[in-house]
Write an enzyme that holds these catalytic residues in place. Structure first.
Site: not given
Length: 137
Positions: A15-17
């Site tokens: 996931v990006s964050t």
């Protein structure tokens, strides 16, 4: 590590964050029979492959192993790097890749020149789309 070890299946989720949740990806990888010890996760942008868990996973992958991701954009979102890494893994290192939501990219089933051509073509189109989405986000 012994040269005679059996090929393994590894999972990769990203996931990006830190505010995003890995649960759906992990559930999908577990449904493929991949144990927690063989699943690598990152909470970092897909803009490049400078990710800690990804780097650890790369060191483990051996010929015949299978890398499973739930979707291509979890693999990455950088067109040039995605196509380069895919080629290195599949053609140079003889690692198979299975993208769960895109069976046409499953290198464990399609063998031969036609399968490789179709897989490469689809990979290039979808890698382009993934990077384009990232730049718009």
């Amino acid at each position: 590590m012994s040269q005679d070890r059996q090929p393994k299946t590894y999972g990769y989720a990203r996931v990006s964050t830190t505010g995003q949740n890995l649960a759906r990806q992990l559930d999908s990888l577990h449904a493929q029979g991949i144990p927690d010890d063989d699943i690598f996760t990152d909470q970092k942008s897909g803009k490049d492959f400078d990710r800690p868990a990804w780097k650890r996973l790369l060191r483990l992958l051996r010929p015949g192993d299978v890398l499973v991701v739930t979707s291509l954009d979890r693999f990455g979102r950088n067109y040039a790097e995605m196509t380069d890494i895919w080629g290195e893994l599949v053609r140079t290192r003889n690692v198979h890749i299975r993208v769960l939501d895109m069976p046409i990219l499953d290198t464990t089933i399609g063998q031969g020149l036609t399968a490789a051509f179709i897989g490469d073509l689809v990979l290039r189109v979808l890698s382009y789309v993934a990077e384009t989405e990232r730049t718009h986000i």
